[in-house]
Write a protein that holds these residues in place. Structure first.
Motif, PDB file in Angstrom:
ATOM      1  N   ILE A 137       1.001  -5.750  -1.694  1.00 40.53           N
ATOM      2  CA  ILE A 137       1.344  -4.397  -2.127  1.00 40.53           C
ATOM      3  C   ILE A 137       0.453  -3.361  -1.444  1.00 40.53           C
ATOM      4  O   ILE A 137       0.892  -2.241  -1.146  1.00 40.53           O
ATOM      5  N   ASN A 138      -0.794  -3.720  -1.171  1.00 39.38           N
ATOM      6  CA  ASN A 138      -1.687  -2.751  -0.521  1.00 39.38           C
ATOM      7  C   ASN A 138      -1.214  -2.430   0.887  1.00 39.38           C
ATOM      8  O   ASN A 138      -1.278  -1.289   1.341  1.00 39.38           O
ATOM      9  N   ARG A 171       1.893  -0.212   0.589  1.00 37.98           N
ATOM     10  CA  ARG A 171       1.627   1.170   0.178  1.00 37.98           C
ATOM     11  C   ARG A 171       1.148   2.051   1.320  1.00 37.98           C
ATOM     12  O   ARG A 171       1.222   3.272   1.234  1.00 37.98           O
ATOM     13  N   ARG A 172       0.630   1.438   2.393  1.00 42.14           N
ATOM     14  CA  ARG A 172       0.262   2.247   3.553  1.00 42.14           C
ATOM     15  C   ARG A 172       1.454   2.995   4.111  1.00 42.14           C
ATOM     16  O   ARG A 172       1.327   4.020   4.729  1.00 42.14           O
ATOM     17  N   MET A 195       2.017   9.240  -1.220  1.00 48.20           N
ATOM     18  CA  MET A 195       2.365   9.842  -2.500  1.00 48.20           C
ATOM     19  C   MET A 195       1.506  11.062  -2.773  1.00 48.20           C
ATOM     20  O   MET A 195       0.310  11.069  -2.509  1.00 48.20           O
ATOM     21  N   LEU A 241     -11.115   8.138   3.732  1.00 46.86           N
ATOM     22  CA  LEU A 241     -11.422   6.912   2.991  1.00 46.86           C
ATOM     23  C   LEU A 241     -10.448   5.769   3.311  1.00 46.86           C
ATOM     24  O   LEU A 241     -10.867   4.674   3.695  1.00 46.86           O
ATOM     25  N   ALA A 242      -9.148   6.045   3.192  1.00 44.90           N
ATOM     26  CA  ALA A 242      -8.185   4.966   3.442  1.00 44.90           C
ATOM     27  C   ALA A 242      -8.105   4.628   4.929  1.00 44.90           C
ATOM     28  O   ALA A 242      -7.854   3.480   5.308  1.00 44.90           O
ATOM     29  N   LYS A 276     -11.130   2.266   5.198  1.00 41.10           N
ATOM     30  CA  LYS A 276     -11.161   1.038   4.404  1.00 41.10           C
ATOM     31  C   LYS A 276      -9.837   0.273   4.422  1.00 41.10           C
ATOM     32  O   LYS A 276      -9.830  -0.922   4.162  1.00 41.10           O
ATOM     33  N   VAL A 277      -8.743   0.954   4.679  1.00 43.48           N
ATOM     34  CA  VAL A 277      -7.457   0.258   4.704  1.00 43.48           C
ATOM     35  C   VAL A 277      -7.034  -0.015   6.150  1.00 43.48           C
ATOM     36  O   VAL A 277      -6.724  -1.141   6.517  1.00 43.48           O
ATOM     37  N   ARG A 318      -9.036   0.320   8.671  1.00 40.79           N
ATOM     38  CA  ARG A 318     -10.229  -0.200   9.354  1.00 40.79           C
ATOM     39  C   ARG A 318     -10.541   0.550  10.637  1.00 40.79           C
ATOM     40  O   ARG A 318     -10.990  -0.055  11.629  1.00 40.79           O
ATOM     41  N   ARG A 354      -4.097  13.662   3.156  1.00 38.63           N
ATOM     42  CA  ARG A 354      -4.610  12.319   2.860  1.00 38.63           C
ATOM     43  C   ARG A 354      -3.481  11.294   2.974  1.00 38.63           C
ATOM     44  O   ARG A 354      -3.687  10.179   3.455  1.00 38.63           O
ATOM     45  N   LEU A 377      -2.042   8.437   7.088  1.00 41.07           N
ATOM     46  CA  LEU A 377      -1.757   6.999   7.211  1.00 41.07           C
ATOM     47  C   LEU A 377      -0.415   6.745   7.895  1.00 41.07           C
ATOM     48  O   LEU A 377       0.017   5.603   8.022  1.00 41.07           O
TER      49      LEU A 377
END
Lengths: 262, 223
Positions: free
Chosen positions: A92-93, A96-97, A101, A120-121, A124-125, A127, A169, A173
């Protein structure tokens, strides 16, 4: 294309638009004895802007929140960009990228600057390394017109600016679809325009968008399709001219009359 | 007056007792350096379990917290040090102190941190998760920093209590400040070492007390 052509009752995307990015079918959501969604279908084509309207308690926000699984539907299926969202095998992570939302109350991280909120994402998401994330965040904030406010904390920004940071934000992504949950409802009237302008630009850039909102003028001008919901069901849908001009359903008519009076 | 000075503020006695008092002070510092991090680790774990685990685990964490807040730390320490050997388990003085403080102060830090986590609006977790962060990442980068900030005065206040509480290690014969002061008192038949220990505690902890006041004033002003 493998999926069958959706029937009109499923809400066929307007002709001339791309393949479906979001395809939700038969969504049910219950809270105890109360059914908030009663078998709702929603299909959204690539580059389409779909507006969901309806009285409060109609289930429109719940439907939207199911589309990135912030809300867990009790039954039904959701495909986003080909990913089976409700499958237990789905990461799911990772999914969600691809689904941005934006929330009514912005939900910026108050302990981080605007740029850190966006970074942040990315860090951390996705990378990304610091330099890359800084550059991507700067570009996203430029896109929403906040290049000069990058190092401000949320408390130092107006509501409209905070909401634009929240949009930055999400778009940083590079999502395939953006979900907006009443993005202007918490804003003072004079700040709404700036947020709607950003949404208009996103649309011009070809972003697929699902918007729950009471901004009827914006819906009339920008939406490809308007979905009217009441009591957990989709009562009708169609191009804005049809829904606002000649609604078929009495409840739609009553709702629009009431909204227009404000 | 002279008698009072002789019994409580005796320079000769202080000079004589100084080396073992200093050693006790160093032990107290070492105890604080062990018990505070242990309590914090226990507290973070308890706070996370009691706010984000499944219902059964949340209840278990709450029960655990209640239990170790209700047991007097001195009783717990004596049980670990002098009671467990009857079951063939000898954890020693340091072991008893480490386990006892982990259990007791962990429960207190856990309550403070739980309140902090619950003070962070739900939307923060949702926003973080919507960008693809895992639950753990969201807790680490978004929720916990805000939680700690929201209860910082209480955390520092709790730390002050923990450092003071290290004096109970004297009952399991760890030569910390109070224990050494008692030794010196018994050896010299004079109360000056106890007074000196009190002054040492004050000098060690007064900055912390000032810090708490400043944090609390700042929190009030920020409201």
């Amino acid at each position: 294309m493998t999926s069958p052509a959706p029937s009109p009752s499923r809400g066929a995307p307007a002709p001339g638009l791309g393949r479906p990015i979001v395809d939700a079918r038969g969504l049910w959501k219950r809270y105890g004895p109360l059914a908030v969604l009663k078998g709702v279908d929603l299909s959204v084509a690539e580059r389409e802007l779909v507006f969901i309207i309806g009285p409060s308690g109609s289930g429109k926000s719940t439907l939207l929140r199911c589309l990135n699984r912030l809300e867990e539907p009790d039954d039904g299926s959701i495909h986003v960009d080909g990913i089976e969202l409700l499958s237990p095998r789905t990461d799911i992570n990772a999914a969600r990228r691809r689904i941005g939302m934006v929330f009514q109350s912005f939900n910026l991280y108050p302990h981080m600057t605007a740029r850190q909120n966006v970074m942040l994402a990315l860090r951390k998401v996705l990378r990304q390394d610091r330099a890359q994330a800084e550059a991507v965040a700067a570009r996203a904030l430029e896109r929403v017109g906040l290049a000069e406010r990058m190092d401000h904390f949320p408390a130092q920004l107006s509501g409209g600016q905070q909401q634009r940071v929240a949009i930055a934000r999400a778009i940083a992504l590079e999502p395939r679809v953006m979900l907006f949950d009443e993005p202007t409802s918490a804003l003072d009237p004079e700040l709404v325009g700036g947020v709607l302008n950003v949404m208009r630009e996103l649309r011009q850039d070809g972003m697929t968008m699902v918007v729950v909102s009471h901004e009827m003028a914006f819906a009339r001008a920008a939406a490809d399709r308007v979905v009217f919901m009441a009591d957990g069901e989709k009562l009708e849908e169609g191009p804005p001219a049809q829904i606002f001009g000649e609604p078929r359903h009495e409840r739609t008519r009553a709702f629009i009359r009431q909204i227009d009076r404000h | 007056m002279e008698e009072f000075a002789f019994a409580f503020l005796n320079g000769d006695i202080l000079r004589e007792a100084w080396p073992i008092l200093w050693q006790g002070f160093l032990y107290t510092l070492a105890l604080a350096a062990i018990t505070v991090p242990l309590g914090l680790v226990g507290g973070v774990v308890l706070a996370l379990l009691s706010t984000s685990g499944p219902r059964a685990i949340r209840l278990a964490a709450a029960g655990w917290t209640d239990l170790f807040r209700a047991i007097p730390p001195l009783v717990l320490l004596v049980f670990l040090y002098a009671g467990l050997p009857f079951a063939g388990i000898d954890v020693g003085a340091w072991g008893a102190v480490a386990i006892g403080f982990f259990l007791n102060t962990g429960a207190y830090y856990g309550e403070v941190l739980r309140a902090g986590i619950e003070s962070v609006p739900r939307g923060q977790m949702e926003a973080a998760r919507s960008t693809g962060l895992s639950r753990g990442q969201a807790l680490r980068y978004v929720i916990l920093p805000q939680a700690v900030r929201n209860v910082l005065p209480d955390l520092v206040s709790n730390t002050l209590e923990v450092v003071k509480l290290t004096s109970i290690a004297s009952v399991v014969a760890l030569p910390e400040l109070l224990f050494q002061a008692r030794q010196a008192q018994n050896a010299t038949y004079n109360a000056t070492p106890i007074v000196a220990a009190a002054v040492a505690y004050f000098l060690l902890l007064w900055p912390l007390v000032r810090l708490i006041s400043r944090l609390e004033n700042k929190a009030l002003a920020g409201r």
